[in-house]
Design an enzyme around this catalytic site. Structure first.
Site, short mmCIF file in Angstrom:
data_model
loop_
_atom_site.label_atom_id
_atom_site.label_comp_id
_atom_site.label_asym_id
_atom_site.label_seq_id
_atom_site.Cartn_x
_atom_site.Cartn_y
_atom_site.Cartn_z
N LEU A 170 38.65 -13.19 -6.08
CA LEU A 170 38.68 -12.93 -4.68
C LEU A 170 38.56 -14.35 -4.01
O LEU A 170 39.24 -14.42 -2.79
CB LEU A 170 37.19 -12.18 -4.47
N TRP B 150 37.27 -21.05 -7.95
CA TRP B 150 35.65 -20.73 -8.42
C TRP B 150 35.98 -19.48 -9.31
O TRP B 150 34.94 -18.80 -9.26
CB TRP B 150 34.82 -20.28 -7.24
N TYR C 26 41.32 -7.25 7.28
CA TYR C 26 40.96 -6.62 5.90
C TYR C 26 41.83 -5.66 5.51
O TYR C 26 42.13 -5.19 4.17
CB TYR C 26 39.56 -6.33 5.89
N GLU D 296 28.76 -14.02 -5.83
CA GLU D 296 28.84 -12.84 -5.44
C GLU D 296 28.17 -12.31 -4.32
O GLU D 296 27.20 -11.62 -4.01
CB GLU D 296 28.15 -11.93 -6.73
C1 FAD Z 1 29.82 -21.11 -10.53
C2 FAD Z 1 30.79 -20.03 -9.72
C3 FAD Z 1 31.47 -19.05 -9.92
C4 FAD Z 1 31.97 -18.24 -9.21
N1 FAD Z 1 32.55 -17.15 -9.54
C5 FAD Z 1 33.38 -16.46 -8.79
C6 FAD Z 1 34.41 -15.34 -9.27
O1 FAD Z 1 34.49 -15.44 -10.51
N2 FAD Z 1 35.13 -14.76 -8.44
C7 FAD Z 1 35.25 -15.12 -7.10
O2 FAD Z 1 36.31 -14.35 -6.40
N3 FAD Z 1 34.43 -16.25 -6.58
C8 FAD Z 1 33.58 -16.67 -7.20
N4 FAD Z 1 32.76 -17.70 -6.98
C9 FAD Z 1 32.60 -17.97 -5.42
C10 FAD Z 1 31.38 -17.43 -4.89
O3 FAD Z 1 31.48 -16.13 -4.92
C11 FAD Z 1 31.40 -18.08 -3.60
O4 FAD Z 1 31.23 -19.70 -3.87
C12 FAD Z 1 30.34 -17.79 -2.54
O5 FAD Z 1 30.77 -16.60 -1.99
C13 FAD Z 1 30.14 -18.70 -1.34
O6 FAD Z 1 31.41 -19.14 -0.61
P1 FAD Z 1 31.68 -20.27 -0.19
O7 FAD Z 1 31.29 -21.29 -1.53
O8 FAD Z 1 32.83 -20.72 0.42
O9 FAD Z 1 30.53 -20.87 0.87
P2 FAD Z 1 30.36 -20.55 2.38
O10 FAD Z 1 30.97 -19.23 2.55
O11 FAD Z 1 31.31 -21.65 3.04
O12 FAD Z 1 28.97 -20.83 2.74
C14 FAD Z 1 28.27 -22.07 2.99
C15 FAD Z 1 26.73 -21.55 3.43
O13 FAD Z 1 27.08 -20.95 4.63
C16 FAD Z 1 26.24 -19.93 4.70
N5 FAD Z 1 27.02 -18.74 5.52
C17 FAD Z 1 28.41 -18.33 5.53
N6 FAD Z 1 28.50 -17.44 6.69
C18 FAD Z 1 27.40 -17.19 6.99
C19 FAD Z 1 26.67 -16.22 7.83
N7 FAD Z 1 27.67 -15.33 8.48
N8 FAD Z 1 25.46 -16.07 8.45
C20 FAD Z 1 24.70 -16.93 7.73
N9 FAD Z 1 24.99 -17.75 6.74
C21 FAD Z 1 26.33 -17.99 6.35
C22 FAD Z 1 26.12 -19.34 3.15
O14 FAD Z 1 25.23 -18.41 3.14
C23 FAD Z 1 26.03 -20.62 2.49
O15 FAD Z 1 24.71 -21.13 2.43
C24 FAD Z 1 31.91 -18.47 -7.71
C25 FAD Z 1 31.35 -19.60 -7.43
C26 FAD Z 1 30.75 -20.30 -8.18
C27 FAD Z 1 29.98 -21.69 -7.71
#
Ligand code: FAD
Length: 390
Positions: free
Chosen positions: A135, A166, A188, A373
């Site tokens: 995703l 990721w 969406y 997640e």
């Molecule tokens: C080891 C690992 C495995 C993963 N596995 C998968 C996988 O198998 N499949 C997949 O699809 N994804 C996967 N992911 C991705 C993971 O789901 C995302 O990293 C996660 O959803 C956060 O997204 P981001 O890293 O872009 O952070 P961002 O969305 O950029 O967030 C950065 C910060 O801003 C905060 N933030 C963002 N929006 C808001 C809001 N509206 N209100 C308050 N705070 C907010 C967040 O809480 C966070 O603290 C994985 C990630 C890692 C590190």
């Protein structure tokens, strides 16, 4: 889905059936005998042992809920959760391999796959193919539906273009559930899920991340360059991928709760053992009330997390609405895991800070629970929306 059920005779949340007890004990033994000896090296190398994956299939851990007619174990979601907990007690990377397979990938095929897709893919998911769930992208994490990967129907194929980031199990997987948009202007409502086989033309697995924790679990970039996906590999309905993403992740969060619960337990057990052995001031440090209280606090928090995880899994199996509880479970269990693993290091003192002892790995592995997640903030947003009735 109903919000509550009225059981004839309520049972304690931690009560297990005979089958569940046997299932849990088998996995516990397997994890101790087969995973424990490999855990440190897998972490150091950042590679998951291939033979272990083979053994997961042999043990039926990769198709727990898949019905017998497709070669699976015909088990419950609760059993999948027990498996993730027990594996994570020893190695959180092992926990997440099995978690993604069962709670995200198999679950999505079971719920949204048509009969032909189930017949084609479920037997492979139960016996040989690791699954991955794609995703997230570089620009869309918490705002997952801002994804930019495009899908276009061209003749009998969809053609996918974009990059995913990721993706857990990326290196080992044979099957990828890929979320892409058929119409970026539709927001969406353009998002659609596809079943993408590793060998489809135009599909490549890119860079593997070098991570802080769950280092043996592969986290990879996926590159889709004119990737051709047969028309009948669209999963569910066109434009309804957002529903698949939301609903699978709701279940997935219980799995992450179980992973956090398992690893917190693993770290706590080491801390207790060490506290009973380590002597300072002429006696075991477990004799000091300060240490006793820390151990008691950790045990209490683990128990609370267990009640939430088990309740949520039972709710899912009972067909009750569990969205709020799943968000709460992941939020809380990941907090418990971070606190417990951190305290475990402190109980080990300086030794806990070194790689010669097992607790620092638990702490590193715990950190991911607040991120994937849905970050903790996104869980809080879901909980707030539901409790405030918005
Ligand atoms: C080891 C690992 C495995 C993963 N596995 C998968 C996988 O198998 N499949 C997949 O699809 N994804 C996967 N992911 C991705 C993971 O789901 C995302 O990293 C996660 O959803 C956060 O997204 P981001 O890293 O872009 O952070 P961002 O969305 O950029 O967030 C950065 C910060 O801003 C905060 N933030 C963002 N929006 C808001 C809001 N509206 N209100 C308050 N705070 C907010 C967040 O809480 C966070 O603290 C994985 C990630 C890692 C590190």
């Amino acid at each position: 889905m109903p919000d509550v059920i009225a059981p004839e005779k309520p049972q304690p949340l931690t009560a297990l059936t005979e089958d569940e007890t046997l299932f849990r004990d088998n996995i516990r033994q397997f994890a101790e005998e087969k995973i424990r000896p490999l855990s440190k090296e897998m972490d150091e190398k950042g590679v998951f042992d291939k033979d272990l994956v083979r053994e997961f299939f042999q043990l039926g851990l990769m198709g727990i809920e898949i019905p017998e007619q497709y070669g699976g174990g015909a088990g419950t979601f609760f059993e999948a959760i027990l498996a993730v907990e027990e594996l994570s007690r020893v190695d959180a990377s092992a926990g997440v391999v099995v978690d993604v397979q069962n709670t995200l990938v198999n679950n999505a095929i079971l719920r949204w796959g048509n009969e032909e897709q189930k017949k084609r893919y479920l037997p492979r998911m139960a016996s040989e193919w690791v699954g991955a769930y794609a995703l997230s992208e570089a620009g869309s994490g918490s705002d997952a539906f801002a994804l930019a990967t495009k899908a276009e129907l061209k003749g009998s194929d969809y053609v996918l273009n974009g990059r995913k980031l990721w993706i857990t199990n990326g290196k080992e997987a044979g099957m990828f559930i890929v979320l892409a948009t058929l119409d970026p202007a539709a927001g969406y409502k353009g998002i659609t899920a596809f079943l993408v086989e590793k060998d489809f033309p135009g599909f490549t697995v890119g860079k593997k991340e070098d991570k802080l924790g769950i280092r043996a679990s592969s986290t990879c970039e996926l590159i889709l360059e004119d990737c051709r996906v047969p028309k009948n590999n669209l999963l569910g309905e066109a434009g309804k991928g957002y529903k698949i993403a939301i609903e699978t992740l709701n279940e997935g969060r219980i799995g992450i709760g179980a992973q956090m619960l398992g690893l917190a337990r693993g770290a706590w057990e080491f801390a207790v053992k060490y506290a009973l052995e380590r002597k300072q001031f002429g006696r075991a440090i477990a004799e000091f009330q300060g240490i006793q209280f820390q151990i008691a606090q950790m045990a209490t928090e683990i128990e609370a997390a267990r009640l939430m995880v088990y309740n949520c899994a039972r709710m899912k199996d009972a067909g009750v609405n569990f969205v709020k509880e799943a968000a709460m479970t992941k939020l809380f269990a990941s907090q418990v895991a971070e606190r417990v693993t951190s305290l475990a290091i402190e109980i080990y003192g300086g030794y806990g800070f070194t790689k010669d002892y097992p607790v620092e790995k638990y702490w590193r592995d715990a950190k991911i629970g607040k991120i994937y997640e849905g970050t903790s903030n996104m869980q809080l947003a879901t909980i707030a929306k539901l409790v405030l009735g918005k």
